[in-house]
Design a protein around this motif. Structure first.
Motif, PDB file in Angstrom:
ATOM      1  N   LEU A  72       0.728  -1.325  -0.005  1.00 49.99           N
ATOM      2  CA  LEU A  72       0.048   0.075  -0.028  1.00 49.99           C
ATOM      3  C   LEU A  72       0.844   1.289   0.067  1.00 49.99           C
ATOM      4  O   LEU A  72       0.625   2.100  -0.976  1.00 49.99           O
ATOM      5  N   GLY A  73       1.696   1.433   1.003  1.00 51.36           N
ATOM      6  CA  GLY A  73       2.541   2.646   1.060  1.00 51.36           C
ATOM      7  C   GLY A  73       3.262   2.942  -0.092  1.00 51.36           C
ATOM      8  O   GLY A  73       3.354   3.945  -0.912  1.00 51.36           O
ATOM      9  N   ASN A  74       4.143   1.835  -0.801  1.00 53.18           N
ATOM     10  CA  ASN A  74       4.826   1.970  -1.787  1.00 53.18           C
ATOM     11  C   ASN A  74       3.802   2.317  -3.212  1.00 53.18           C
ATOM     12  O   ASN A  74       4.324   3.163  -4.034  1.00 53.18           O
ATOM     13  N   GLU A  75       2.758   1.818  -3.355  1.00 51.35           N
ATOM     14  CA  GLU A  75       1.841   2.014  -4.300  1.00 51.35           C
ATOM     15  C   GLU A  75       1.336   3.453  -4.259  1.00 51.35           C
ATOM     16  O   GLU A  75       1.266   3.978  -5.466  1.00 51.35           O
ATOM     17  N   ILE A  76       1.061   3.985  -3.317  1.00 50.46           N
ATOM     18  CA  ILE A  76       0.513   5.222  -3.153  1.00 50.46           C
ATOM     19  C   ILE A  76       1.607   6.180  -3.558  1.00 50.46           C
ATOM     20  O   ILE A  76       1.172   7.103  -4.176  1.00 50.46           O
TER      21      ILE A  76
END
Length: 82
Positions: A72-76
């Motif tokens: 999630l964090g890297n994708e955002i």
């Protein structure tokens, strides 16, 4: 649970907001995102959490994609940089 997840997003250095209302409706929260030019919403319920995923929704296009919590964090961050 929403507060715990917003703390998770802060740990990965992303600004996060959540409603302080007791039972806010999803549509109201998504409209708030549109009005305030918030680019993404993280949507989840018991079903998603049991699978270890969330739905990442692009607010302006309303396109949703399932993403693992680990990604999630890297994708955002990746989408914000594009």
């Amino acid at each position: 649970m929403a507060f715990e997840n917003s703390k998770f997003l802060c740990v990965i250095s992303l600004k996060a907001e959540h409603s302080y209302k007791l039972n806010p409706k999803l549509l109201v929260k998504l409209q708030y995102g549109e009005e305030n030019q918030i680019p993404f919403a993280v949507v989840f319920g018991d079903s998603e959490l049991s699978k270890g995923v969330v739905k990442l929704r692009e607010v302006s296009t309303r396109k949703e994609e399932e993403i693992t919590l680990a990604e999630l964090g890297n994708e955002i961050k990746k989408r914000l940089n594009n």
